[in-house]
Structure formats: structure tokens, C-alpha cells
Scaffold this motif. Structure first.
Motif, mmCIF file in Angstrom:
data_model
loop_
_atom_site.group_PDB
_atom_site.id
_atom_site.type_symbol
_atom_site.label_atom_id
_atom_site.label_comp_id
_atom_site.label_asym_id
_atom_site.label_seq_id
_atom_site.Cartn_x
_atom_site.Cartn_y
_atom_site.Cartn_z
ATOM 1 N N ASP A 8 48.542 57.881 20.676
ATOM 2 C CA ASP A 8 48.930 56.624 21.325
ATOM 3 C C ASP A 8 49.223 55.571 20.262
ATOM 4 O O ASP A 8 48.625 54.494 20.239
ATOM 5 C CB ASP A 8 47.813 56.140 22.261
ATOM 6 N N THR A 9 50.122 55.893 19.364
ATOM 7 C CA THR A 9 50.531 54.965 18.310
ATOM 8 C C THR A 9 52.042 55.061 18.149
ATOM 9 O O THR A 9 52.659 56.060 18.539
ATOM 10 C CB THR A 9 49.873 55.315 16.956
ATOM 11 N N PRO A 10 52.655 54.039 17.576
ATOM 12 C CA PRO A 10 54.091 54.140 17.298
ATOM 13 C C PRO A 10 54.357 55.116 16.160
ATOM 14 O O PRO A 10 53.444 55.508 15.430
ATOM 15 C CB PRO A 10 54.467 52.706 16.900
ATOM 16 N N ALA A 31 53.356 60.001 15.290
ATOM 17 C CA ALA A 31 53.090 59.924 16.727
ATOM 18 C C ALA A 31 52.837 61.300 17.339
ATOM 19 O O ALA A 31 52.169 61.418 18.366
ATOM 20 C CB ALA A 31 54.259 59.245 17.440
ATOM 21 N N LYS A 32 53.352 62.345 16.686
ATOM 22 C CA LYS A 32 53.163 63.708 17.187
ATOM 23 C C LYS A 32 52.989 64.657 16.013
ATOM 24 O O LYS A 32 53.820 64.696 15.111
ATOM 25 C CB LYS A 32 54.360 64.141 18.039
ATOM 26 N N LEU A 44 43.618 68.306 26.440
ATOM 27 C CA LEU A 44 42.433 67.474 26.302
ATOM 28 C C LEU A 44 42.881 66.082 25.867
ATOM 29 O O LEU A 44 43.759 65.950 25.010
ATOM 30 C CB LEU A 44 41.471 68.060 25.266
ATOM 31 N N GLU A 45 42.274 65.056 26.442
ATOM 32 C CA GLU A 45 42.636 63.681 26.098
ATOM 33 C C GLU A 45 41.438 62.967 25.488
ATOM 34 O O GLU A 45 40.345 62.952 26.061
ATOM 35 C CB GLU A 45 43.132 62.930 27.326
ATOM 36 N N VAL A 46 41.648 62.404 24.310
ATOM 37 C CA VAL A 46 40.609 61.696 23.562
ATOM 38 C C VAL A 46 40.872 60.203 23.657
ATOM 39 O O VAL A 46 41.999 59.745 23.427
ATOM 40 C CB VAL A 46 40.603 62.138 22.081
ATOM 41 N N PHE A 82 44.386 60.150 21.557
ATOM 42 C CA PHE A 82 45.461 61.145 21.530
ATOM 43 C C PHE A 82 45.173 62.249 22.539
ATOM 44 O O PHE A 82 44.058 62.365 23.074
ATOM 45 C CB PHE A 82 45.615 61.746 20.122
ATOM 46 N N SER A 83 46.186 63.079 22.782
ATOM 47 C CA SER A 83 46.018 64.278 23.603
ATOM 48 C C SER A 83 46.264 65.501 22.725
ATOM 49 O O SER A 83 47.032 65.445 21.758
ATOM 50 C CB SER A 83 46.982 64.281 24.790
#
Length: 418
Positions: A91-93, A58-59, A199-201, A149-150
Motif C-alpha cells: 500500500d505504497t506508491p 509497489a509490487k 494474506l493481508e498485513v 501489504f498483501s
């Protein structure tokens, strides 16, 4: 005669192909993300800049360094610095299946792969010597529009980050040096939104992140610097622009064409196969496995290629990888054995080119008219030059005179020449 030559040439090619096909893969691999920088994150480096990746689901954290980024000066020892970090938040678990984190020594590429809700995720990491950049590639093989993701960039000294278009920049000034690093995000499909600090994708098919940085350090300069912040910016921007014009495929091909011939010069064959258990299990419970000896030998060569190619500085106490601003022994150049130990494997493992930064460092400092090394010798009522045990990159040297060090250094230079 020509037929004979052709036959011998063909036979040699076939033998080379067969030998290459039989090479046992040299990989470090794990079934979980890294938890501790020092003991489990994995390194990539191109000789001057390097990074460590953790492989979180997730990170993700990519911590990076430039070998010339030091606090301190000609009168203060200072310390080697952490340049910064890239943080990917997905944006995933956190939970997934089929997780694998690996570093291939054969191609100097790190990989993280896993599956979430039927979607396979893949990341690749490498540090390119020909393009002087670090590259991260994110894909979802067989699926489109699944990358969300960011991306955030953080200065290693808690400075400010500027976001302009699809580029993030950190810059600052230390005691003597100025520095700058840039990260560029390029997305295939989807959307990229620019926020104040990230930045956000959204919905991308694939993403390439290119990272590079530099300082105004110059070993040959009387002040150990050359150029100002504007010159650094022009140099880093030109490097980034050149890399950005290449596709990921071309960046990767240039990296492999540069790295693989060097690494493949030497093979240690102890008649062992790659085990089917992870590297941490191999190290903890199978120390008698001959594959571990092969891997350890090649990992040393990999780290030398990653921390000592080109540039003006040899490998420091940690090669070039460092995640703090107060590292043990300042991450410096210890003349009593440590810098020599770094280069013991260079000639005997056929990486003679990796000696160049060490030779440049010694010859430049020793021949500086009135430089600190010559001043140490004068205080000892000697001609020539001498050093103390601890040394920073600005000629500052302290903590116990080390009278044999110059002869020891020159032994290395002679062995390289011979």
C-alpha cells in the motif's frame, strides 16, 4: 614452548582478522528494480531450492524453483518446471528515494531498500541450506506499524492455491511426480487477515515469510519416485514447523554460519576497490575494471553453492533457476559438455563438496542394473553404460549417442577422488 605457541596462535588470529577486514565487498547492486527475469532479477539458492527476486517497490515478485520438479518420465523427455511465485503488493506508491537493490556474495543475502515519505523500507532475502527454506524479511528500521501489504502465492502451472491460517499451499501432480510448496507469514505487531487467495498485513512492525517445497523424486528408486502426496505434505510441513519455531535472527545466523566458511575459503585479490557505480554500469562501460574480474570469479562460486549442494541431482543447464515450463533445451543435462562445464570450477575454487550431487547422479544411474544407461550400451554392443546427449532426471536419454561421455564423466569423478 607454551608461550611460543600462544604467541603464534594470537598472531595468526590477528592476521586473520586483519585479512578479513581488508576483504573487498563482493556485491552486485542496482539503483532500480529488475525488469527482466533472465537479465536483471537476482538469485538466491541453497543447492536444492532457489528463487529470483525483482525488488519492485509497489509490487515484489519472488519466483522459486525446486531442482527435482520435472514434467516427463522414463519414456518422455519433458522439461524442468517453474514451481511458483510469491507476489507482494504494498500500500505504497511506486515512487521512492534512496532506492538500492543488491546481492551480497559474501553472505548470500539479497537486500532491497528505499525511502517513502520519510520511512525507510528494507527487505532481506536468503536461501538457507541448514533449514531448507527460503526466507524474506520485511522491516521499516526506526519505525513501527508501517508495513501494509498483501501476499499471494501462485502455482507455476496455474493450479489452485490454498490459504489456511497464515500458511499458503500449492500442490499438484505432473506426469510422474507430485509436489507441494508452502509459504508461512509471521508478523510482529499489526494484524494479518486471511482471504480466499491471499494474506493481508496491516500495521505490522516486521514480517518474516518462510517458503519451502519438495517433490517425491527419488533417483535411486526403480520408478524414480518414493512416497505419495501425503508423504510430501508431511515432509514439507515438518520442515516448515521446524523453521517456524526459530526467530528470524536464528534463521539468519544458521544460514551465515553454514555459508560463509565455504565462500570465504578463496579470495581473488586483484588490488581493486568496489566502484561507486552500479553493476550494470560496471558491466557495460568498465570491462577493464579489475573489480569486475573479482566479482565475476566469485559470482561463479556463489552460483555453484546456490545450485549444487546436497541432493541427488547436479546443476542443470540453468543451475536450478527457471521461470518457465518450456525452457531452452528443457533445462536438462547435456552430456556433450554442459554438465561438465558446470563442474570445472568446483575443485579449483575449493568447493569440492559441490561435486557430491554430480557424483551421486552418475554413480546411481550408471550402476542401475538394466537401467536406461546400461541399455544404451547394450544397443551399442558394449559392456558398462553409455548416454545420449540429452538427459532428463528420470533416466530418459535421447538425441545422438555420446560415446565418450561416460569416460568424460569418470574423469571428473577421478579428479574429485584425487
Amino acid at each position: 614452548m607454551r608461550v611460543g605457541k600462544c604467541f603464534l596462535g594470537l598472531a595468526a588470529c590477528l592476521y586473520a582478522v586483519a585479512a578479513d577486514a581488508e576483504r573487498v565487498p563482493m556485491k552486485l547492486w542496482y539503483d532500480e528494480p529488475a525488469k527482466v527475469w533472465m537479465t536483471s532479477a537476482l538469485p538466491v539458492g541453497n543447492g536444492g531450492i532457489g528463487a529470483m527476486f525483482f525488488g519492485g517497490v509497489a509490487k515484489e515478485q519472488l519466483q522459486f524453483n525446486d531442482k527435482t520438479l520435472w514434467a516427463g518420465s522414463t519414456t518422455r523427455r519433458g522439461a524442468y518446471q517453474n514451481m511458483g511465485d510469491l507476489f507482494f503488493e504494498f500500500d505504497t506508491p511506486e515512487t521512492c528515494t534512496n532506492y538500492r537493490r543488491e546481492l551480497s556474495l559474501d553472505d548470500a543475502i539479497g537486500r532491497v531498500s528505499y525511502t517513502i515519505d520519510g520511512v525507510d523500507y528494507l527487505r532481506e532475502y536468503f536461501a538457507s541450506n541448514p533449514d531448507s527454506v527460503i526466507v524474506v524479511r520485511l522491516t521499516t528500521p526506526g519505525h513501527k506499524g508501517k508495513l501494509n501489504f498483501s501476499l499471494r502465492m501462485q502455482d507455476g502451472r496455474q493450479g489452485m492455491t490454498r490459504v489456511d491460517g497464515h500458511t499458503m499451499t500449492i500442490k499438484g501432480t505432473l506426469d510422474l511426480l507430485s509436489y507441494e510448496a508452502q509459504a508461512l507469514l509471521q508478523a510482529d505487531g499489526g494484524m494479518v487477515e486471511t482471504k480466499s487467495d491471499r494474506l493481508e498485513v496491516k500495521g505490522a512492525d516486521a514480517v518474516t515469510v518462510v517458503l519451502t517445497g519438495a517433490t517425491n523424486f527419488d533417483l535411486a528408486s526403480p520408478t524414480y519416485t518414493r512416497g505419495d502426496a501425503d508423504e510430501i505434505h508431511r515432509r514439507v510441513s515438518a520442515r516448515m514447523d521446524k523453521a517456524a519455531r526459530k526467530s528470524y535472527k536464528k534463521l539468519k545466523a544458521a544460514h551465515l554460519a553454514d555459508y560463509q566458511p565455504l565462500f570465504a575459503r578463496v579470495e581473488l585479490d586483484l588490488d581493486a576497490e568496489q566502484p561507486d557505480y552500479t553493476t550494470d554500469v560496471l558491466v557495460r562501460g568498465h570491462k577493464d575494471n579489475a573489480y569486475l574480474d573479482m566479482l565475476y570469479f566469485q559470482y561463479g562460486r556463489y552460483l555453484m553453492l546456490g545450485s549444487s549442494r546436497g541432493g541427488q541431482l547436479p546443476s542443470n543447464l540453468q543451475g536450478l533457476w527457471n521461470n518457465v515450463n518450456n525452457p531452452a533445451w528443457e533445462c536438462d543435462y547435456h552430456s556433450n559438455i554442459n554438465v561438465q562445464m558446470n563442474y570445472w570450477p568446483a575443485e579449483v575454487t575449493n568447493l569440492s563438496e559441490c561435486y557430491a550431487p554430480f557424483i551421486t547422479y552418475v554413480s546411481t544411474e550408471a550402476l542401475k542394473d538394466g537401467g536406461s544407461w546400461q541399455q544404451v550400451a547394450r544397443k551399442e554392443n558394449c559392456r558398462g553404460w553409455a548416454v545420449h546427449t540429452q538427459n532428463n532426471i528420470f533416466g530418459y536419454t535421447d538425441w545422438l549417442i555420446n560415446r565418450p561421455a561416460n569416460a568424460w564423466y569418470c574423469t571428473h569423478l577421478w579428479q574429485h577422488y584425487a
